[in-house]
Every structure is written in structure tokens, then in C-alpha cells.
Design a protein around this motif. Structure first.
Motif, mmCIF file in Angstrom:
data_model
loop_
_atom_site.group_PDB
_atom_site.id
_atom_site.type_symbol
_atom_site.label_atom_id
_atom_site.label_comp_id
_atom_site.label_asym_id
_atom_site.label_seq_id
_atom_site.Cartn_x
_atom_site.Cartn_y
_atom_site.Cartn_z
ATOM 1 N N GLN A 146 55.061 -79.262 4.409
ATOM 2 C CA GLN A 146 54.270 -78.424 4.007
ATOM 3 C C GLN A 146 53.008 -78.706 4.925
ATOM 4 O OE1 GLN A 146 53.574 -81.671 0.996
ATOM 5 N NE2 GLN A 146 54.121 -80.568 -0.307
ATOM 6 N N THR A 206 51.059 -76.323 -2.533
ATOM 7 C CA THR A 206 52.216 -75.497 -1.343
ATOM 8 C C THR A 206 53.575 -76.172 -1.349
ATOM 9 O OG1 THR A 206 51.854 -76.767 0.842
ATOM 10 C CG2 THR A 206 50.604 -74.259 0.346
ATOM 11 N N ASP A 208 55.972 -77.038 -3.782
ATOM 12 C CA ASP A 208 56.175 -76.984 -4.581
ATOM 13 C C ASP A 208 56.494 -76.896 -6.299
ATOM 14 O OD1 ASP A 208 53.733 -77.813 -5.636
ATOM 15 O OD2 ASP A 208 54.009 -79.628 -5.266
ATOM 16 N N ASP A 209 56.594 -76.576 -7.034
ATOM 17 C CA ASP A 209 56.624 -75.936 -8.275
ATOM 18 C C ASP A 209 55.096 -75.949 -8.881
ATOM 19 O OD1 ASP A 209 57.761 -73.900 -9.813
ATOM 20 O OD2 ASP A 209 58.326 -75.204 -11.826
ATOM 21 N N SER A 210 54.684 -76.340 -8.276
ATOM 22 C CA SER A 210 52.661 -77.024 -9.319
ATOM 23 C C SER A 210 51.961 -75.773 -8.520
ATOM 24 C CB SER A 210 52.620 -78.018 -9.234
ATOM 25 O OG SER A 210 51.122 -78.221 -9.657
ATOM 26 N N THR A 397 54.982 -71.090 -4.010
ATOM 27 C CA THR A 397 54.932 -71.377 -5.100
ATOM 28 C C THR A 397 55.793 -70.605 -6.415
ATOM 29 O OG1 THR A 397 52.866 -71.509 -6.550
ATOM 30 C CG2 THR A 397 53.035 -73.320 -4.956
ATOM 31 N N ASP A 398 56.839 -71.294 -7.422
ATOM 32 C CA ASP A 398 57.385 -71.352 -8.678
ATOM 33 C C ASP A 398 56.327 -69.926 -9.437
ATOM 34 O OD1 ASP A 398 59.714 -71.150 -6.842
ATOM 35 O OD2 ASP A 398 60.486 -72.848 -7.520
#
Length: 414
Positions: A146, A206, A208-210, A397-398
Motif C-alpha cells: 500500500q 488505498t 481495498d474496497d473502502s 478503490t472499487d
């Protein structure tokens, strides 16, 4: 099937890693040993918690196991040294596991290990990139991967950078402590910069999905409060605290019930933390307006936080504040934000004109997202789609990618 133990361990790690590592570094004076002992505790937790039960206080359990592991390692090292002394027929010297060489008594009695840890990570003997990387790794708990993405380097390069930073601290005898009062001011800027980066790492996650990592936000705010306690008359420390409070106040409204991104203009302002906003405004009221970078950013955030609606926001004043900020902190990011404010004040064309002058942000997704949004508002759907596509490729991120995809579809349907 959900792994309850793994989930519990991940939650404890997110909340407790910085505290446990800082405690271990205080004990051992060794960054690498501290991280190794914590990893050993995590490994033991996966086995013990599955065989028995998840403890009522996972953080305390991990702390105890990691500390015991550290003491075992230090005692083993002490025993080896005593054996060597006997072989060499040298006088044996007592070794205390709790007070390793290079760790001061002040460090052991300071009320907050993590503040001492930050001052150690931010020591001026370290290069700035190493200070930031080490703090993000040790205090924020970000992975080398990260941090590497944030620095635009490979993971192996970042691993080597972290190893060199730890070795520098050890070999140079950099003390694990908050510096004496006479040295605080000269060390302030570096520490405040890293605290803001720590907050930013939580505010814009950064990898991850959050988009939010709440433990990092809370930790950054808490440590900045400690800095204000150390330097109560310092305007920059107080300005940074106000800025963090104002940004953190909007955290709950940044995502909807499904976890999707909600931009500032569409946020439910009743979900903003009124207490945090009030505290920040009180802090700013006690400061004499000046050129401080954190104070200026806090005053910008205060304009948004106190406006009843997007339409009533004083974007002319915000644009002027960004101009003052650019004068003391020239940055393409500041210009990007000024372009947004000018666009809201004078219209999309005015904002696009400023964007056209910005260099160095070709790989920054928000530049393309901003340009796309202004083009969309002008009805230039084809051009907006191209910019949205580029922003999608670069978004970290997603959550942000899904938001950009929705905006791109909206632009095409106009």
C-alpha cells in the motif's frame, strides 16, 4: 463461509497494531523485533482462538502474547551474552529486558508510546520519504504494498527503504522519545506533516474496497491532540487539529447505506458531526488569521461545514483562500482544488481554464475526474466519457471506480 476468527483478528489488528507495536518498540528499542513479535502473536491467535475461543479483549490478548514473546527473545539474547562473557572470562553485566540499550527512562515513562514512536519515525536524521514511509508502516499499519503504491515505487523498493530506515534508527542511536521542550518547535513541521499524511491515509484509503479507514482517522486526531497539548500556543498544530475535525465530521455522510460514495454536494448534512464542527470552529476563532497551511485548509473546510447547502457555499472566498494557500505551498493539487472552487463560483469554463495550466498530474485520477465532471456539466458528453474512462483506470478503490462508472453513464445519457 465466514471465518469468524480471521475476521476478529483482522478487526483487532486494524484497531490495535499501532498501539502494540509502539509498546514493543519502547520495550525493545528494535523496530524489526517489535514487528516480528506482533506477527508471532497474530500466528498464535489464529491457532489458539480456533482451538479455544476468541478472547473478550482481543487487543489485550495480542499485547500480552507479543510482549511475552519480546521478553523471551531479549532474555535469550541476554543469556547468550552471559555465556559469551563466561567463555571469555569477562565480568558478567546484568541485563534488563525492560530497559534495552539506547532506550531512555523518559521513553518508558512518557504517557503515550505512539507519540514517542512518531517523533522517532520523524527524526530529522532520516530522509523525508523514509520518515513518511516508516510512520505509515509502523503507526498507520499500512502494508509495504500500500505504501509503495502511494510513493509510486515497487513493493520490493519500499521494503528496502523501510529496512534502511529501521537500520538508521538503530545504528545512529536515535532515541525513542518525545524531544525536550527546547527542540519541539524545530521538530514540529515534520511531525505535523506526517500526522496529516496519516489522517489522509485513513480518509482516502488505498488498495481495498473502502474509502475510509476509521481507526487511522481516530488515531491521527488523537495524536494531533497530544501535539496541541505539547504546544498549546502553536497555531499550526491547532490549525491541523481543526482541519482534521472538520474533515472527519463528514465521514459518516461520505457513503450511503450500501457503502457507495456520496460526494460533498449530495451529502446529507444532518449526518455531519455537529460537535466536531463546533469544536473546530472554536479553535479557528482563537487563531489570528495567518499564512499557516493547515489553518488555511481548515478555514476552507469550515466554509463547507457551515454552509446550509451547496448553493449557499461561499466559493468566491474558498477560491481566494486556495490562492493564498498556493502562494505559501505551490502544488498542482492545490491548483486542482482551486479550479473546482472557481468552477463552482464562475462556471465550468473558468475551472477548465485553470485545469489546462496544471502539470504533473497526468496519472492522478482526480484530475481526470474533475475535468470529466466539468465537461459533463457543459454537455460535452464524448469528451467527458474519455476523461471518466481515464479516471476509472487510475482510481485506487472499487468504491470510487463504481462512482465514476455511474457518472460516466449519466454523461452518456444526457
Amino acid at each position: 463461509m465466514t471465518d469468524v476468527v480471521a475476521d476478529a483478528l483482522a478487526t483487532a489488528a486494524s484497531a490495535e497494531t499501532a498501539r502494540i507495536v509502539s509498546t514493543l518498540i519502547r520495550m525493545t528499542g528494535d523496530f524489526t523485533l517489535a514487528e516480528d513479535c506482533l506477527q508471532d502473536a497474530f500466528a498464535k491467535a489464529l491457532v489458539d482462538w480456533r482451538a479455544n475461543t476468541i478472547p473478550a479483549n482481543p487487543g489485550a490478548w495480542l499485547t500480552t502474547v507479543a510482549k511475552n514473546r519480546a521478553v523471551d527473545v531479549l532474555r535469550r539474547a541476554a543469556a547468550e551474552r552471559r555465556a559469551l562473557h563466561r567463555i571469555a572470562r569477562e565480568p558478567e553485566e546484568p541485563v534488563k529486558a525492560e530497559m534495552p540499550e539506547g532506550v531512555s527512562a523518559e521513553a518508558l515513562t512518557h504517557p503515550d508510546d505512539r507519540l514517542s514512536l512518531i517523533f522517532t519515525c520523524c527524526h530529522p536524521a532520516l530522509p523525508m520519504d523514509a520518515r513518511v514511509a516508516l510512520t505509515l508502516r509502523t503507526v498507520a499499519g499500512l502494508s509495504p504494498a500500500q505504501i509503495a503504491r502511494a510513493f509510486l515505487v515497487t513493493e520490493s523498493t519500499m521494503e528496502k527503504r523501510l529496512v534502511r530506515a529501521r537500520a538508521k534508527i538503530k545504528n545512529a542511536g536515535i532515541p525513542y522519545r518525545v524531544p525536550p521542550e527546547s527542540r519541539l518547535i524545530e521538530r514540529r513541521d515534520g511531525v505535523l506533516a506526517v500526522l496529516y499524511l496519516l489522517f489522509s491515509a485513513g480518509y482516502s484509503a488505498t488498495g481495498d474496497d473502502s474509502i475510509i479507514r476509521r481507526p487511522l482517522l481516530a488515531e491521527a486526531v488523537r495524536l494531533t491532540r497530544l501535539m496541541v497539548e505539547l504546544l498549546p500556543a502553536d497555531a499550526e498544530a491547532r490549525g491541523l487539529l481543526a482541519l482534521m475535525l472538520l474533515q472527519h465530521a463528514r465521514s459518516d455522510a461520505r457513503t450511503d447505506s450500501a457503502g457507495e460514495l456520496v460526494t460533498l454536494e449530495n451529502q446529507d448534512r444532518s449526518r455531519w458531526d455537529a460537535h466536531a464542527i463546533s469544536e473546530a470552529i472554536h479553535i479557528l476563532a482563537g487563531l489570528q488569521p495567518g499564512p499557516g497551511r493547515y489553518e488555511l485548509q481548515a478555514r476552507i473546510a469550515a466554509c463547507h461545514a457551515t454552509a446550509a447547502s451547496p448553493a449557499s457555499t461561499n466559493f468566491e472566498y474558498i477560491a481566494r483562500l486556495y490562492g493564498e494557500l498556493a502562494a505559501i505551498m505551490p502544488s498542482p493539487i492545490v491548483e486542482l482544488n482551486r479550479a473546482v472552487a472557481v468552477a463552482m463560483w464562475q462556471g465550468p469554463d473558468a475551472g477548465l481554464a485553470i485545469l489546462a495550466t496544471i502539470t504533473g498530474l497526468d496519472d492522478y485520477y482526480l484530475l481526470h475526474a474533475t475535468r470529466a465532471d466539468l465537461l459533463r456539466r457543459l454537455g460535452r458528453a464524448d469528451e467527458a466519457t474519455i476523461e471518466y474512462q481515464r479516471a476509472l483506470e487510475l482510481a485506487p478503490t472499487d468504491v470510487e471506480r463504481r462512482y465514476l462508472a455511474r457518472r460516466m453513464r449519466d454523461a452518456r445519457q444526457r
